[in-house]
Design a protein around this motif. Structure first.
Motif, short mmCIF file in Angstrom:
data_model
loop_
_atom_site.label_atom_id
_atom_site.label_comp_id
_atom_site.label_asym_id
_atom_site.label_seq_id
_atom_site.Cartn_x
_atom_site.Cartn_y
_atom_site.Cartn_z
N LEU A 11 8.15 -18.29 -9.60
CA LEU A 11 6.72 -18.62 -9.58
C LEU A 11 6.38 -19.64 -8.50
CD1 LEU A 11 5.55 -18.83 -13.31
CD2 LEU A 11 5.19 -17.00 -11.67
N GLN A 12 7.40 -20.16 -7.83
CA GLN A 12 7.22 -21.14 -6.76
C GLN A 12 6.54 -22.41 -7.27
OE1 GLN A 12 5.16 -18.83 -3.77
NE2 GLN A 12 6.91 -17.47 -3.48
N VAL A 13 6.99 -22.85 -8.45
CA VAL A 13 6.52 -24.11 -9.04
C VAL A 13 7.74 -24.91 -9.49
CG1 VAL A 13 4.32 -23.15 -9.83
CG2 VAL A 13 6.28 -23.16 -11.39
N LEU A 20 -1.51 -24.87 -16.50
CA LEU A 20 -2.52 -24.38 -15.55
C LEU A 20 -1.89 -24.03 -14.21
CD1 LEU A 20 -5.45 -23.74 -14.90
CD2 LEU A 20 -5.75 -26.15 -14.27
N GLU A 21 -0.95 -24.85 -13.73
CA GLU A 21 -0.26 -24.56 -12.47
C GLU A 21 0.56 -23.27 -12.59
OE1 GLU A 21 0.64 -28.88 -10.48
OE2 GLU A 21 1.67 -28.41 -12.37
N ILE A 22 1.19 -23.07 -13.72
CA ILE A 22 1.96 -21.85 -13.95
C ILE A 22 1.04 -20.63 -13.95
CG2 ILE A 22 3.29 -20.60 -15.72
CD1 ILE A 22 4.67 -23.32 -16.30
N LYS A 23 -0.10 -20.76 -14.61
CA LYS A 23 -1.06 -19.65 -14.67
C LYS A 23 -1.58 -19.30 -13.28
CE LYS A 23 -5.06 -18.27 -17.38
NZ LYS A 23 -5.97 -18.69 -18.46
N LYS A 24 -1.93 -20.31 -12.49
CA LYS A 24 -2.43 -20.08 -11.13
C LYS A 24 -1.36 -19.42 -10.26
CE LYS A 24 -5.90 -23.74 -10.83
NZ LYS A 24 -6.27 -24.99 -10.14
N ALA A 25 -0.12 -19.90 -10.36
CA ALA A 25 0.97 -19.32 -9.56
C ALA A 25 1.21 -17.87 -9.96
CB ALA A 25 2.24 -20.15 -9.75
N TYR A 26 1.19 -17.61 -11.26
CA TYR A 26 1.38 -16.23 -11.74
C TYR A 26 0.28 -15.32 -11.20
CZ TYR A 26 0.92 -12.18 -14.71
OH TYR A 26 0.76 -10.89 -15.16
N ARG A 27 -0.95 -15.74 -11.32
CA ARG A 27 -2.06 -14.89 -10.86
C ARG A 27 -1.96 -14.60 -9.36
NH1 ARG A 27 -7.35 -17.04 -14.21
NH2 ARG A 27 -6.76 -16.06 -16.18
N ARG A 28 -1.62 -15.63 -8.58
CA ARG A 28 -1.48 -15.45 -7.13
C ARG A 28 -0.39 -14.43 -6.81
NH1 ARG A 28 2.15 -17.96 -4.33
NH2 ARG A 28 2.36 -19.65 -5.82
N ALA A 30 0.95 -12.20 -8.94
CA ALA A 30 0.65 -10.90 -9.56
C ALA A 30 -0.24 -10.08 -8.65
CB ALA A 30 0.00 -11.10 -10.93
N ILE A 31 -1.20 -10.71 -8.02
CA ILE A 31 -2.08 -10.00 -7.09
C ILE A 31 -1.27 -9.52 -5.88
CG2 ILE A 31 -3.98 -10.31 -5.44
CD1 ILE A 31 -5.27 -12.17 -7.60
N ALA A 32 -0.41 -10.40 -5.37
CA ALA A 32 0.36 -10.07 -4.16
C ALA A 32 1.39 -8.97 -4.40
CB ALA A 32 1.05 -11.32 -3.63
N CYS A 33 2.01 -8.95 -5.59
CA CYS A 33 3.11 -7.99 -5.79
C CYS A 33 2.73 -6.84 -6.72
CB CYS A 33 4.36 -8.70 -6.28
SG CYS A 33 4.34 -9.21 -8.00
N HIS A 34 1.46 -6.69 -7.02
CA HIS A 34 1.05 -5.59 -7.91
C HIS A 34 1.44 -4.25 -7.30
CE1 HIS A 34 -1.44 -2.94 -10.33
NE2 HIS A 34 -1.48 -3.93 -11.21
N LYS A 47 9.55 -5.26 -10.14
CA LYS A 47 9.29 -6.65 -9.75
C LYS A 47 8.08 -7.20 -10.50
CE LYS A 47 11.12 -5.91 -5.14
NZ LYS A 47 10.76 -5.69 -3.72
N PHE A 48 7.03 -6.39 -10.60
CA PHE A 48 5.83 -6.83 -11.28
C PHE A 48 6.11 -7.06 -12.77
CE2 PHE A 48 1.67 -6.04 -13.34
CZ PHE A 48 0.93 -7.03 -12.69
N GLN A 49 6.89 -6.18 -13.39
CA GLN A 49 7.25 -6.36 -14.79
C GLN A 49 8.10 -7.60 -14.98
OE1 GLN A 49 9.04 -2.55 -15.58
NE2 GLN A 49 7.08 -1.62 -16.20
N ALA A 50 8.99 -7.87 -14.04
CA ALA A 50 9.81 -9.09 -14.11
C ALA A 50 8.92 -10.32 -14.01
CB ALA A 50 10.86 -9.09 -13.02
N LEU A 51 7.95 -10.28 -13.12
CA LEU A 51 7.01 -11.39 -12.97
C LEU A 51 6.22 -11.60 -14.26
CD1 LEU A 51 5.66 -13.52 -11.15
CD2 LEU A 51 4.05 -11.73 -10.44
N GLN A 52 5.80 -10.51 -14.89
CA GLN A 52 5.09 -10.62 -16.17
C GLN A 52 5.96 -11.28 -17.22
OE1 GLN A 52 4.02 -6.40 -16.45
NE2 GLN A 52 1.87 -7.01 -16.49
N ARG A 53 7.25 -10.91 -17.27
CA ARG A 53 8.17 -11.51 -18.24
C ARG A 53 8.35 -13.00 -17.98
NH1 ARG A 53 9.82 -12.58 -23.03
NH2 ARG A 53 12.05 -12.82 -23.27
N VAL A 54 8.46 -13.37 -16.71
CA VAL A 54 8.59 -14.78 -16.35
C VAL A 54 7.36 -15.56 -16.86
CG1 VAL A 54 8.55 -16.39 -14.39
CG2 VAL A 54 10.11 -14.43 -14.38
#
Length: 128
Positions: A11-13, A20-28, A30-34, A47-54
């Motif tokens: 998540l690069q955090v 809130l920082e985790i949520k913002k990093a995830y959203r950023r 998620a959009i990039a790797c959708h 990769k997207f599913q792995a990001l969702q699990r993280v």
């Protein structure tokens, strides 16, 4: 130690990141790797599913505590794909690498000494 905190690195955090920082990093990310934005990448869905699990782990207070304490989390019963059929080797590697810690050369040697006594195939496992 960087390997132990891989969810934060993905998540690069930092480990001290706020919800809130985790949520913002995830959203950023998620959009990039959708997968819809990366149709040329056969591993995009995995990769997207792995990001969702993280995000699922780090956004849940209890799961995050377990992850921070143990460096990992228990998989939910339904966390695995319904079927591994059709998944590429790379997608399977990413999926299972996210579930299990890397095997060290020392662990391979200890296993070989205890069970096989030989060195055949050790390089194959280390490369995963």
């Amino acid at each position: 130690e960087a390997e132990a905190w891989g969810f934060y690195a993905l998540l690069q955090v930092g480990r001290e990141a706020s919800p809130l920082e985790i949520k913002k990093a995830y959203r950023r990310l998620a959009i990039a790797c959708h997968p819809d934005r990366n149709q040329d990448d056969p591993g995009a869905t995995c990769k997207f599913q792995a990001l969702q699990r993280v995000y699922e782990v780090l956004s849940d207070e209890e799961q995050r505590r377990v992850y921070d304490d143990c460096g990992g989390v228990m998989a939910d019963e339904g966390a695995a794909p319904a079927s591994f059929a059709g998944m590429s080797f790379e997608e399977l590697r990413v999926y299972f690498r996210g579930k299990y810690n890397a095997v060290t050369a020392e662990e391979i040697a200890r296993f070989q000494d205890q069970y096989r006594g030989g060195g055949g195939g050790a390089g194959d496992v280390e490369d995963l």
